[in-house]
Design an enzyme around this catalytic site. Structure first.
Site, PDB file in Angstrom:
ATOM      1  N   ARG A  45       0.819  -1.218   0.000  1.00 19.70           N
ATOM      2  CA  ARG A  45       0.000   0.000   0.000  1.00 19.70           C
ATOM      3  C   ARG A  45       0.852   1.267   0.000  1.00 19.70           C
ATOM      4  O   ARG A  45       0.392   2.331  -0.382  1.00 19.70           O
ATOM      5  CB  ARG A  45      -0.990  -0.016   1.181  1.00 19.70           C
ATOM      6  CG  ARG A  45      -2.247  -0.813   0.850  1.00 19.70           C
ATOM      7  CD  ARG A  45      -2.987  -1.216   2.068  1.00 19.70           C
ATOM      8  NE  ARG A  45      -2.225  -2.194   2.824  1.00 19.70           N
ATOM      9  CZ  ARG A  45      -2.575  -2.692   3.985  1.00 19.70           C
ATOM     10  NH1 ARG A  45      -3.664  -2.279   4.567  1.00 19.70           N
ATOM     11  NH2 ARG A  45      -1.821  -3.594   4.578  1.00 19.70           N
ATOM     12  N   GLU A  74       4.981 -10.582  13.771  1.00 22.03           N
ATOM     13  CA  GLU A  74       4.390 -11.135  14.988  1.00 22.03           C
ATOM     14  C   GLU A  74       4.674 -12.648  15.081  1.00 22.03           C
ATOM     15  O   GLU A  74       5.043 -13.159  16.124  1.00 22.03           O
ATOM     16  CB  GLU A  74       2.882 -10.874  14.954  1.00 22.03           C
ATOM     17  CG  GLU A  74       2.273 -10.852  16.323  1.00 22.03           C
ATOM     18  CD  GLU A  74       0.800 -10.501  16.260  1.00 22.03           C
ATOM     19  OE1 GLU A  74       0.333 -10.051  15.192  1.00 22.03           O
ATOM     20  OE2 GLU A  74       0.136 -10.695  17.292  1.00 22.03           O
TER      21      GLU A  74
HETATM   22  P1  AMP Z   1       4.845  -2.951  11.288  1.00 25.57           P
HETATM   23  O1  AMP Z   1       6.041  -3.524  10.619  1.00 25.57           O
HETATM   24  O2  AMP Z   1       4.408  -3.723  12.500  1.00 25.57           O
HETATM   25  O3  AMP Z   1       5.000  -1.479  11.586  1.00 25.57           O
HETATM   26  O4  AMP Z   1       3.620  -3.113  10.297  1.00 25.57           O
HETATM   27  C1  AMP Z   1       3.441  -2.239   9.253  1.00 25.57           C
HETATM   28  C2  AMP Z   1       2.962  -2.911   8.000  1.00 25.57           C
HETATM   29  O5  AMP Z   1       1.931  -3.871   8.259  1.00 25.57           O
HETATM   30  C3  AMP Z   1       2.378  -1.872   7.080  1.00 25.57           C
HETATM   31  O6  AMP Z   1       2.865  -2.113   5.768  1.00 25.57           O
HETATM   32  C4  AMP Z   1       0.880  -2.046   7.205  1.00 25.57           C
HETATM   33  O7  AMP Z   1       0.297  -1.980   5.943  1.00 25.57           O
HETATM   34  C5  AMP Z   1       0.652  -3.395   7.857  1.00 25.57           C
HETATM   35  N1  AMP Z   1      -0.174  -3.355   9.085  1.00 25.57           N
HETATM   36  C6  AMP Z   1       0.227  -3.664  10.346  1.00 25.57           C
HETATM   37  N2  AMP Z   1      -0.757  -3.566  11.238  1.00 25.57           N
HETATM   38  C7  AMP Z   1      -1.851  -3.167  10.543  1.00 25.57           C
HETATM   39  C8  AMP Z   1      -3.209  -2.844  10.909  1.00 25.57           C
HETATM   40  N3  AMP Z   1      -3.649  -2.937  12.181  1.00 25.57           N
HETATM   41  N4  AMP Z   1      -4.047  -2.442   9.938  1.00 25.57           N
HETATM   42  C9  AMP Z   1      -3.625  -2.330   8.658  1.00 25.57           C
HETATM   43  N5  AMP Z   1      -2.374  -2.620   8.255  1.00 25.57           N
HETATM   44  C10 AMP Z   1      -1.481  -3.026   9.169  1.00 25.57           C
END
Ligand code: AMP
Length: 173
Positions: free
Chosen positions: A57, A94
């Site tokens: 995205r 995760e």
């Molecule tokens: P992170 O690496 O944990 O910061 O996760 C970020 C990536 O995961 C981004 O590319 C987001 O598109 C996706 N993502 C993580 N959590 C969510 C959420 N609650 N809702 C939508 N997209 C998420």
């Protein structure tokens, strides 16, 4: 600007139980809302030498910003999607881990870049992208998000970098 929040839809238990998914598609479906979001993003950093957009995205916003600034668009992609020589960064999710790549010739040393993605959660994805940019000896001017989830440690992990987000939500795990 906060009223752009009404274009973000909460989807409980997607893609897995316990995750509150922030669905940005209503914002993408409204040209005026999308334009306002991109306008805001383009004001968060000086015109860079390139935009690095994170799969998938982040590509949407990265394309709009690269066109607006008239600078190269560089794609940070999941492992195995980019041809030619690449640099790689493994990061933890995760459950398990994933790998992001940049083409090794995508950025020359010293180029100033803005990184963009739709959402900051734990910061693992964005930090891996920062590391990729730095592997190529380019410089991160700012990391820009549409949405930031507060309470998952993302901003803390990106400490030392300019982190900008348009819409912020508290998350209680
Ligand atoms: P992170 O690496 O944990 O910061 O996760 C970020 C990536 O995961 C981004 O590319 C987001 O598109 C996706 N993502 C993580 N959590 C969510 C959420 N609650 N809702 C939508 N997209 C998420």
């Amino acid at each position: 600007m906060d009223d752009l929040g009404r274009y973000i839809r909460d989807v409980p238990d997607f893609p897995r139980k316990g995750i509150l998914f922030k669905d940005i598609t209503p914002l993408l479906n409204d040209a005026a809302a999308l334009e306002r979001a991109v306008d805001w993003m383009s004001r968060q950093a000086p015109r860079p030498g390139a935009v690095v957009a994170i799969e998938s995205r982040g590509f949407v916003f990265g394309t709009a910003l690269a066109l607006r600034w008239r600078v190269p668009l560089v794609l940070a992609r999941k492992f195995g999607k980019l041809p030619g020589r690449t640099v790689r960064q493994v990061y933890s999710l995760e459950y398990g881990e994933d790998t992001l790549e940049l083409q090794a010739d995508a950025l020359e040393s010293g180029r100033q870049v803005v990184i963009v993605d739709d959402l900051l959660a734990t910061g693992g994805t964005a930090l891996a992208t920062v590391r990729l940019v730095e592997q190529l000896e380019a410089k991160v001017l700012a990391v820009i998000f549409l949405v930031e989830l507060i309470g998952l440690g993302g901003r803390e992990r990106l400490e030392g970098y300019a982190v900008e987000s348009l819409l912020r939500y508290e998350v209680h795990e």
